[in-house]
Motif scaffolding. Sequence first.
Motif, short mmCIF file in Angstrom:
data_model
loop_
_atom_site.label_atom_id
_atom_site.label_comp_id
_atom_site.label_asym_id
_atom_site.label_seq_id
_atom_site.Cartn_x
_atom_site.Cartn_y
_atom_site.Cartn_z
N ILE A 39 -1.99 -9.21 -0.91
CA ILE A 39 -0.82 -8.60 -1.56
C ILE A 39 -0.67 -9.10 -2.99
O ILE A 39 -0.45 -8.32 -3.93
N LEU A 40 -0.82 -10.42 -3.17
CA LEU A 40 -0.70 -10.98 -4.52
C LEU A 40 -1.79 -10.44 -5.45
O LEU A 40 -1.52 -10.09 -6.61
N VAL A 41 -3.02 -10.34 -4.96
CA VAL A 41 -4.13 -9.83 -5.78
C VAL A 41 -3.90 -8.37 -6.15
O VAL A 41 -4.10 -7.97 -7.31
N LEU A 42 -3.45 -7.56 -5.20
CA LEU A 42 -3.22 -6.14 -5.48
C LEU A 42 -2.10 -5.94 -6.50
O LEU A 42 -2.22 -5.14 -7.42
N VAL A 43 -1.00 -6.68 -6.32
CA VAL A 43 0.10 -6.57 -7.29
C VAL A 43 -0.33 -7.08 -8.66
O VAL A 43 -0.01 -6.49 -9.69
N ALA A 204 13.13 -6.23 -0.55
CA ALA A 204 13.39 -6.09 -1.99
C ALA A 204 12.09 -5.86 -2.76
O ALA A 204 12.05 -5.07 -3.70
N VAL A 205 11.02 -6.55 -2.37
CA VAL A 205 9.72 -6.32 -3.01
C VAL A 205 9.26 -4.89 -2.79
O VAL A 205 8.80 -4.21 -3.72
N ALA A 206 9.41 -4.39 -1.57
CA ALA A 206 8.99 -3.03 -1.25
C ALA A 206 9.79 -1.99 -2.04
O ALA A 206 9.22 -1.07 -2.64
N THR A 207 11.11 -2.14 -2.07
CA THR A 207 11.93 -1.17 -2.81
C THR A 207 11.70 -1.28 -4.31
O THR A 207 11.77 -0.28 -5.03
N GLY A 208 11.40 -2.48 -4.80
CA GLY A 208 11.11 -2.63 -6.22
C GLY A 208 9.83 -1.93 -6.62
O GLY A 208 9.77 -1.27 -7.68
N VAL A 237 0.15 -1.80 -0.83
CA VAL A 237 0.88 -3.06 -0.67
C VAL A 237 2.00 -2.92 0.37
O VAL A 237 2.24 -3.85 1.16
N LEU A 238 2.68 -1.78 0.40
CA LEU A 238 3.83 -1.64 1.30
C LEU A 238 3.47 -1.83 2.77
O LEU A 238 4.14 -2.61 3.47
N PRO A 239 2.44 -1.17 3.32
CA PRO A 239 2.10 -1.47 4.73
C PRO A 239 1.59 -2.88 4.93
O PRO A 239 1.77 -3.46 6.01
N LEU A 240 0.98 -3.47 3.90
CA LEU A 240 0.54 -4.86 4.02
C LEU A 240 1.73 -5.81 4.16
O LEU A 240 1.64 -6.84 4.83
N LEU A 244 2.14 -8.46 7.11
CA LEU A 244 2.44 -9.86 6.83
C LEU A 244 3.67 -10.32 7.61
O LEU A 244 3.66 -11.41 8.21
N ALA A 245 4.72 -9.51 7.61
CA ALA A 245 5.94 -9.88 8.33
C ALA A 245 5.66 -10.04 9.82
O ALA A 245 6.11 -11.01 10.45
N ALA A 246 4.89 -9.13 10.39
CA ALA A 246 4.58 -9.21 11.83
C ALA A 246 3.77 -10.46 12.16
O ALA A 246 4.04 -11.15 13.14
#
Length: 309
Positions: A39-43, A204-208, A237-240, A244-246
């Motif tokens: 996620i960090l690399v993609l963002v 918040a990251v997803a909505t941003g 990133v959003l499905p990742l 990650l949460a799961a």
Amino acid sequence: MVMMTNSEDPFGPMPSRWFVGPPAPRGTAFLARACSLAILVLVGHWVRVPLGGVGIQPVPVPEDKGGGNDTSKLFNWHPVLMTLGFAVFMAEALLSYQAPIVPGVAREVRKRIHWVCHLSACCCLLLGLAAVIQSHRLKLPAPMPDWYSPHSFLGLTALGLVGLQILVGAYSYLWPRLTLSNRLALGPLHRFWGMAAWLAGLGAVATGLQEKVTFIQMKGLPREDLYRSIVRLPAVVLPLLVVLAALVLYHQAPPPSRPLVADGLGGGSFTSGGGGGGGSSHQGLLRGGRPADDDEESDEEGSQGRRRV
């Protein structure tokens, strides 16, 4: 009097444990950390290439193009720092007790990792908040307004929860001002609100990310660019974030435990099948067999208690 055979268990049947847990296999912690890094690399790539990178000063805009200045590179620190804070440092903080990077480390070491990760996340979140505020206020010819979108309200809620968690945790566990019994009672609540704050941060990251893509599309994105990295990277990133949460929350699931039954001695007391004695039964009630997050509990309990069945 009811006679029991040798095969009967006075504490009830032993629960089965699947090979996938709980407790979660160690491989899920590896996958969670790999997902966090991805996620960090993609963002980071999204900010660096399609969005033009980061900067610490506004860039002047020529008069023939409208004048003023461009603060987009200053703003671009915001998604990077927020992703680093929530998806990397806070994810590692939640994994530090149940699935530390180095297996078998002492509980005191895990506690320090937990606090260092949370404090690092807090620094990233505050810097990310400062970046977006400065980018709005330094923009010319007309500054942008603050706190107008659903994303900003969700982000402020997540930051508030994180701040409260740090204050309560410092008061209760880092420099304990509560008794042991009160810390044991607070443990499940501290864990619950920590997970709630983290999930709010991921939201918040997803909505941003979605809000930024919407702004890009409103500026007149060509149709062929809808399938390029400027839109596709946030979409991946959003499905990742969900994965990650799961994976991280799976490590918070309590292991199976035997049902609580009377001790059969006429005293009316209760115990858990895995506790072995009255002194640890309250811990089973607190966390389904898993010891509470307290620095005065033994290291053996912290590392082995979660694996009892």
